[in-house]
Design an enzyme around this catalytic site. Structure first.
Site, mmCIF file in Angstrom:
data_model
loop_
_atom_site.group_PDB
_atom_site.id
_atom_site.type_symbol
_atom_site.label_atom_id
_atom_site.label_comp_id
_atom_site.label_asym_id
_atom_site.label_seq_id
_atom_site.Cartn_x
_atom_site.Cartn_y
_atom_site.Cartn_z
ATOM 1 N N ASP A 9 17.087 70.150 19.838
ATOM 2 C CA ASP A 9 17.485 71.382 20.521
ATOM 3 C C ASP A 9 16.915 72.557 19.719
ATOM 4 O O ASP A 9 17.225 72.710 18.539
ATOM 5 C CB ASP A 9 19.018 71.423 20.524
ATOM 6 C CG ASP A 9 19.567 72.677 21.171
ATOM 7 O OD1 ASP A 9 18.807 73.633 21.426
ATOM 8 O OD2 ASP A 9 20.790 72.702 21.414
ATOM 9 N N GLY A 31 17.788 76.416 31.384
ATOM 10 C CA GLY A 31 16.936 75.728 30.402
ATOM 11 C C GLY A 31 17.066 76.286 28.993
ATOM 12 O O GLY A 31 18.159 76.631 28.537
ATOM 13 N N VAL A 32 15.938 76.369 28.293
ATOM 14 C CA VAL A 32 15.891 76.888 26.919
ATOM 15 C C VAL A 32 16.453 78.314 26.873
ATOM 16 O O VAL A 32 17.207 78.674 25.965
ATOM 17 C CB VAL A 32 14.430 76.940 26.401
ATOM 18 C CG1 VAL A 32 14.390 77.456 24.983
ATOM 19 C CG2 VAL A 32 13.778 75.581 26.452
ATOM 20 N N ASP A 33 16.062 79.098 27.845
ATOM 21 C CA ASP A 33 16.472 80.501 27.923
ATOM 22 C C ASP A 33 18.000 80.613 27.936
ATOM 23 O O ASP A 33 18.589 81.390 27.156
ATOM 24 C CB ASP A 33 15.874 81.082 29.222
ATOM 25 C CG ASP A 33 15.824 82.599 29.226
ATOM 26 O OD1 ASP A 33 16.110 83.201 28.180
ATOM 27 O OD2 ASP A 33 15.488 83.163 30.288
ATOM 28 N N THR A 122 7.463 73.455 31.211
ATOM 29 C CA THR A 122 7.582 72.048 31.634
ATOM 30 C C THR A 122 8.934 71.693 32.265
ATOM 31 O O THR A 122 9.176 70.544 32.613
ATOM 32 C CB THR A 122 7.354 71.080 30.451
ATOM 33 O OG1 THR A 122 8.383 71.305 29.476
ATOM 34 C CG2 THR A 122 5.993 71.273 29.821
ATOM 35 N N GLY A 123 9.811 72.694 32.379
ATOM 36 C CA GLY A 123 11.116 72.434 32.989
ATOM 37 C C GLY A 123 11.143 73.008 34.399
ATOM 38 O O GLY A 123 10.477 72.506 35.304
ATOM 39 N N TYR A 125 9.715 75.489 35.597
ATOM 40 C CA TYR A 125 8.396 75.931 36.081
ATOM 41 C C TYR A 125 7.443 74.786 36.432
ATOM 42 O O TYR A 125 6.300 75.012 36.846
ATOM 43 C CB TYR A 125 7.767 76.920 35.110
ATOM 44 C CG TYR A 125 8.382 78.311 35.174
ATOM 45 C CD1 TYR A 125 9.382 78.626 36.100
ATOM 46 C CD2 TYR A 125 7.962 79.326 34.312
ATOM 47 C CE1 TYR A 125 9.943 79.906 36.160
ATOM 48 C CE2 TYR A 125 8.519 80.609 34.374
ATOM 49 C CZ TYR A 125 9.513 80.888 35.295
ATOM 50 O OH TYR A 125 10.051 82.158 35.360
HETATM 51 N N1 AR6 Z 1 15.673 72.903 23.237
HETATM 52 C C1 AR6 Z 1 14.410 72.473 23.400
HETATM 53 N N2 AR6 Z 1 13.876 72.225 24.614
HETATM 54 C C2 AR6 Z 1 14.659 72.421 25.697
HETATM 55 C C3 AR6 Z 1 16.003 72.877 25.598
HETATM 56 C C4 AR6 Z 1 16.514 73.124 24.292
HETATM 57 N N3 AR6 Z 1 17.748 73.567 24.087
HETATM 58 N N4 AR6 Z 1 16.508 72.973 26.861
HETATM 59 C C5 AR6 Z 1 15.539 72.582 27.719
HETATM 60 N N5 AR6 Z 1 14.428 72.233 27.020
HETATM 61 P P1 AR6 Z 1 12.688 75.356 30.828
HETATM 62 P P2 AR6 Z 1 10.283 76.705 31.912
HETATM 63 C C6 AR6 Z 1 13.104 71.779 27.509
HETATM 64 O O1 AR6 Z 1 13.158 75.049 32.196
HETATM 65 O O2 AR6 Z 1 9.860 75.464 32.592
HETATM 66 C C7 AR6 Z 1 14.593 79.544 32.797
HETATM 67 O O3 AR6 Z 1 15.533 79.728 33.820
HETATM 68 C C8 AR6 Z 1 13.021 71.288 28.917
HETATM 69 O O4 AR6 Z 1 13.387 69.909 28.973
HETATM 70 O O5 AR6 Z 1 13.676 75.848 29.832
HETATM 71 O O6 AR6 Z 1 9.273 77.485 31.127
HETATM 72 C C9 AR6 Z 1 13.855 80.829 32.469
HETATM 73 O O7 AR6 Z 1 14.709 81.958 32.580
HETATM 74 C C10 AR6 Z 1 11.554 71.510 29.223
HETATM 75 O O8 AR6 Z 1 10.755 70.431 28.739
HETATM 76 O O9 AR6 Z 1 11.506 76.482 30.857
HETATM 77 C C11 AR6 Z 1 12.755 80.845 33.489
HETATM 78 O O10 AR6 Z 1 13.212 81.361 34.715
HETATM 79 C C12 AR6 Z 1 11.180 72.744 28.416
HETATM 80 O O11 AR6 Z 1 12.257 72.910 27.489
HETATM 81 C C13 AR6 Z 1 12.400 79.384 33.655
HETATM 82 O O12 AR6 Z 1 13.582 78.667 33.285
HETATM 83 C C14 AR6 Z 1 11.025 74.015 29.241
HETATM 84 O O13 AR6 Z 1 11.975 74.040 30.286
HETATM 85 C C15 AR6 Z 1 11.286 78.971 32.732
HETATM 86 O O14 AR6 Z 1 10.935 77.639 33.023
#
Ligand code: AR6
Length: 167
Positions: A9, A31-33, A122-123, A125
């Site tokens: 994480d 997600g991460v955000d 990769t989540g 998006y």
């Molecule tokens: N630590 C590390 N990786 C993570 C975590 C964590 N705590 N949580 C999820 N991931 P995403 P995006 C992985 O969706 O695709 C948000 O709503 C996850 O499994 O967080 O760039 C923003 O506000 C995936 O592999 O980001 C934007 O609207 C990766 O992090 C949108 O999502 C990215 O997934 C951005 O989408």
């Protein structure tokens, strides 16, 4: 530059800066955000609001990066970047690469020596992990930066294995 992969994480990482896969509003999301704002506390959003009231009135453009405090997180800064939404009809890989190089450029201006990245786009998006890993690793390896440690923090075993195979 030392390049490392860990499964975990990103909010728990001890690095000078962690990178947030944000959206252009900078107002949080899933997600991460979501995890970063939730665990980092309201100070992060407060600084994001100031950025929106000033320099980034129209939002942070895709492929760009900007730093705020990391609030209560172990890191010192959060570097917010906006990944591109994956498209099958348009090649947006330069924008995804730009997220990494721009984040490292911001890290340089902060004097951050270690930076942890999630797998941007990769989540929600929708970017396929293998292609995202290729672009991310290439961008970081080619970057002209003073950062001495880049850590990719992959959320699950499958993502970790994909990055490991690419590395
Ligand atoms: N630590 C590390 N990786 C993570 C975590 C964590 N705590 N949580 C999820 N991931 P995403 P995006 C992985 O969706 O695709 C948000 O709503 C996850 O499994 O967080 O760039 C923003 O506000 C995936 O592999 O980001 C934007 O609207 C990766 O992090 C949108 O999502 C990215 O997934 C951005 O989408």
């Amino acid at each position: 530059m030392k390049l490392t992969l860990v499964q975990g994480d990103i909010t728990q990482q001890r690095a000078d800066a962690i990178v947030n896969a944000a959206n252009s509003s900078l107002m949080g999301g899933g997600g991460v955000d979501g995890a970063i704002h939730r665990r980092g506390g309201p100070e992060i959003l407060e600084e994001c609001r100031k950025l929106r009231a000033g320099q980034y009135g129209k939002g942070l453009p895709t492929g760009r990066a900007v730093a705020t405090t990391a609030g209560r997180l172990p890191a010192r800064w959060v570097i917010h970047t906006v990944g591109p939404v994956h498209s099958r009809s348009e090649d947006r890989s330069a924008l995804l690469a730009s997220c990494y190089t721009e984040s490292l450029r911001v890290a340089d201006t902060l004097g951050a020596a270690s930076v942890a990245f999630p797998a941007i786009s990769t989540g929600i998006y929708g970017w396929p992990m293998d292609d995202a890993a290729r672009i991310a690793l290439e961008a970081v390896r080619q970057a002209d930066t003073a950062v001495t440690e880049v850590r990719f923090v992959l959320f699950d075993a499958a993502a970790y294995a994909t990055f490991e195979a690419r590395l």
